[in-house]
Design a protein around this motif. Sequence first.
Motif, PDB file in Angstrom:
ATOM      1  N   GLY A   1      32.396  46.927  55.370  1.00 33.23           N
ATOM      2  CA  GLY A   1      31.925  47.484  56.632  1.00 33.23           C
ATOM      3  C   GLY A   1      32.924  47.331  57.760  1.00 33.23           C
ATOM      4  N   ARG A   2      33.935  46.513  57.538  1.00 32.38           N
ATOM      5  CA  ARG A   2      34.926  46.223  58.589  1.00 32.38           C
ATOM      6  C   ARG A   2      36.211  47.020  58.400  1.00 32.38           C
ATOM      7  NH1 ARG A   2      34.574  43.996  63.652  1.00 32.38           N
ATOM      8  NH2 ARG A   2      36.525  42.963  64.240  1.00 32.38           N
ATOM      9  N   ILE A   3      36.623  47.253  57.146  1.00 32.46           N
ATOM     10  CA  ILE A   3      37.889  47.920  56.848  1.00 32.46           C
ATOM     11  C   ILE A   3      37.629  49.421  56.723  1.00 32.46           C
ATOM     12  CG2 ILE A   3      39.801  48.106  55.218  1.00 32.46           C
ATOM     13  CD1 ILE A   3      39.132  45.199  54.350  1.00 32.46           C
ATOM     14  N   PRO A   4      38.174  50.238  57.605  1.00 32.60           N
ATOM     15  CA  PRO A   4      37.839  51.674  57.592  1.00 32.60           C
ATOM     16  C   PRO A   4      38.299  52.403  56.339  1.00 32.60           C
ATOM     17  CG  PRO A   4      39.568  51.196  59.204  1.00 32.60           C
ATOM     18  CD  PRO A   4      39.052  49.880  58.733  1.00 32.60           C
ATOM     19  N   THR A   5      39.323  51.886  55.647  1.00 25.04           N
ATOM     20  CA  THR A   5      39.843  52.571  54.461  1.00 25.04           C
ATOM     21  C   THR A   5      39.342  51.951  53.160  1.00 25.04           C
ATOM     22  OG1 THR A   5      41.800  51.149  54.617  1.00 25.04           O
ATOM     23  CG2 THR A   5      41.944  53.342  55.618  1.00 25.04           C
ATOM     24  N   ALA A   6      38.307  51.109  53.235  1.00 25.92           N
ATOM     25  CA  ALA A   6      37.877  50.360  52.048  1.00 25.92           C
ATOM     26  C   ALA A   6      36.900  51.141  51.183  1.00 25.92           C
ATOM     27  CB  ALA A   6      37.239  49.042  52.464  1.00 25.92           C
ATOM     28  N   THR A   7      37.057  50.962  49.881  1.00 32.62           N
ATOM     29  CA  THR A   7      36.075  51.362  48.889  1.00 32.62           C
ATOM     30  C   THR A   7      35.594  50.091  48.214  1.00 32.62           C
ATOM     31  OG1 THR A   7      37.172  53.480  48.466  1.00 32.62           O
ATOM     32  CG2 THR A   7      35.683  52.652  46.757  1.00 32.62           C
ATOM     33  N   VAL A   8      34.279  49.916  48.086  1.00 32.21           N
ATOM     34  CA  VAL A   8      33.744  48.695  47.496  1.00 32.21           C
ATOM     35  C   VAL A   8      33.050  49.024  46.180  1.00 32.21           C
ATOM     36  CG1 VAL A   8      31.562  48.817  48.798  1.00 32.21           C
ATOM     37  CG2 VAL A   8      32.345  46.623  47.883  1.00 32.21           C
ATOM     38  N   ARG A   9      33.278  48.201  45.195  1.00 30.79           N
ATOM     39  CA  ARG A   9      32.634  48.325  43.888  1.00 30.79           C
ATOM     40  C   ARG A   9      31.954  47.005  43.566  1.00 30.79           C
ATOM     41  NH1 ARG A   9      37.494  51.221  40.394  1.00 30.79           N
ATOM     42  NH2 ARG A   9      37.623  53.146  41.633  1.00 30.79           N
ATOM     43  N   ILE A  10      30.632  47.023  43.466  1.00 29.24           N
ATOM     44  CA  ILE A  10      29.850  45.848  43.117  1.00 29.24           C
ATOM     45  C   ILE A  10      29.358  46.034  41.691  1.00 29.24           C
ATOM     46  CG2 ILE A  10      27.932  44.358  43.738  1.00 29.24           C
ATOM     47  CD1 ILE A  10      30.100  44.659  45.921  1.00 29.24           C
ATOM     48  N   GLN A  11      29.680  45.089  40.825  1.00 25.61           N
ATOM     49  CA  GLN A  11      29.307  45.211  39.417  1.00 25.61           C
ATOM     50  C   GLN A  11      28.146  44.277  39.086  1.00 25.61           C
ATOM     51  OE1 GLN A  11      32.552  45.402  36.702  1.00 25.61           O
ATOM     52  NE2 GLN A  11      31.323  44.824  34.918  1.00 25.61           N
ATOM     53  N   ARG A  12      27.070  44.858  38.610  1.00 25.20           N
ATOM     54  CA  ARG A  12      25.921  44.070  38.197  1.00 25.20           C
ATOM     55  C   ARG A  12      26.215  43.345  36.885  1.00 25.20           C
ATOM     56  NH1 ARG A  12      20.725  48.122  39.271  1.00 25.20           N
ATOM     57  NH2 ARG A  12      20.967  48.230  41.551  1.00 25.20           N
ATOM     58  N   GLY A  13      25.601  42.175  36.740  1.00 30.51           N
ATOM     59  CA  GLY A  13      25.783  41.422  35.503  1.00 30.51           C
ATOM     60  C   GLY A  13      27.148  40.775  35.390  1.00 30.51           C
ATOM     61  N   ALA A  14      27.913  40.756  36.490  1.00 31.41           N
ATOM     62  CA  ALA A  14      29.238  40.132  36.505  1.00 31.41           C
ATOM     63  C   ALA A  14      29.278  39.113  37.625  1.00 31.41           C
ATOM     64  CB  ALA A  14      30.334  41.177  36.704  1.00 31.41           C
ATOM     65  N   ALA A  15      30.208  38.175  37.518  1.00 32.89           N
ATOM     66  CA  ALA A  15      30.328  37.136  38.532  1.00 32.89           C
ATOM     67  C   ALA A  15      31.800  36.926  38.878  1.00 32.89           C
ATOM     68  CB  ALA A  15      29.652  35.850  38.054  1.00 32.89           C
ATOM     69  N   HIS A  16      32.197  35.691  39.138  1.00 33.78           N
ATOM     70  CA  HIS A  16      33.530  35.418  39.679  1.00 33.78           C
ATOM     71  C   HIS A  16      34.643  35.643  38.663  1.00 33.78           C
ATOM     72  CE1 HIS A  16      35.942  33.672  42.905  1.00 33.78           C
ATOM     73  NE2 HIS A  16      36.612  32.983  41.999  1.00 33.78           N
ATOM     74  N   PHE A  17      34.514  35.066  37.484  1.00 31.83           N
ATOM     75  CA  PHE A  17      35.613  35.079  36.530  1.00 31.83           C
ATOM     76  C   PHE A  17      35.747  36.411  35.790  1.00 31.83           C
ATOM     77  CE2 PHE A  17      34.955  30.507  37.135  1.00 31.83           C
ATOM     78  CZ  PHE A  17      36.255  30.119  37.411  1.00 31.83           C
ATOM     79  N   HIS A  18      34.801  37.302  35.956  1.00 29.60           N
ATOM     80  CA  HIS A  18      34.954  38.629  35.356  1.00 29.60           C
ATOM     81  C   HIS A  18      36.119  39.384  35.992  1.00 29.60           C
ATOM     82  CE1 HIS A  18      33.342  41.877  32.861  1.00 29.60           C
ATOM     83  NE2 HIS A  18      33.701  42.700  33.823  1.00 29.60           N
TER      84      HIS A  18
END
Length: 311
Positions: free
Chosen positions: A275-292
């Motif tokens: 929400g802060r970086i105007p050029t950002a694309t965000v990908r949130i992966q379900r069923g995954a955590a830090h070490f993935h």
Amino acid sequence: MDAGFEIHRRSPREGRALTDGVWSADGERRLAVAQRGKIHGGRPVFLLHGTPGSRIGPLPREGLLYRLGVRLITYDRPGYGDSDRHEGRSVGDVAADVAVIADHFGLDRFAVVGRSGGGPHALACAALIPHRVTRAAVLVGLAPQEAEGLDWFDGMTEGNVTEYMTALQGRARLAARLVPTAAEIREDPVRLVNSLYDELTEPDRNVIADAGLRTMLVQTYAEAVRTSAHGWIDDAMAFCSPWGFDPADIRVPTLLWHGEDDVFSPVSHSRWLAGRIPTATVRIQRGAAHFHAFHVLPDLLGWLTRDGRAA
């Protein structure tokens, strides 16, 4: 083990023999730098390691780097491994170190990717040397500690909360906590990986169950604190202090990836950055955590080495 990664079975001495020494812009600090993949004629990508971490891994396989035409550059942040300490450094200070390494190798433009604690440092490069960074990617990164509207500690594991709360109490308090821990890791590098197990979510336990990945983590943790705890201490202090730039100033195409179940750097941090970086694309992966994030990096190399005109 994920086919995209390789294990480096070498002693610390052998690791140093394969490492270049590059001096900081002020000529006062040596930075330990390694290159892999298509070193001659490849598209340069800086991989900024986690906290604690080092230049030696985990790293994509040489064969994959060659097939993609990637020249992968890693280095020990100041205080880690073979790099001299830069006491009091900010997150933003990394941009000058990356720039001087690029100058050393004659590189004008390059991509950056940061994993975990390397994420804020990748953003620093995108914000502070945008004329040189083509694309930036952050895997399971952190937002600034003073991020407005973000409960920074919400969803974070107790161990990390304690570490960062101690950092907020001052460098001496943090050193009293981390110096003995680093000494124990030097004595038994497996200790840190084992100590994390109780705090892991099920997705992370599935990743860490792989013996090859555990070996890579043990090696990079051991190299990180081989000479001191300074890099670890200075990273934590930098995360909890002003970064020296505003992510809102980033105009470089930026990709943020996060596992939804991450408890080391909660997913809310990437959502705030998106929400802060105007050029950002965000990908949130379900069923995954830090070490993935280790498995995701090889798939991102193609995106990182595009021309950078659009995300």
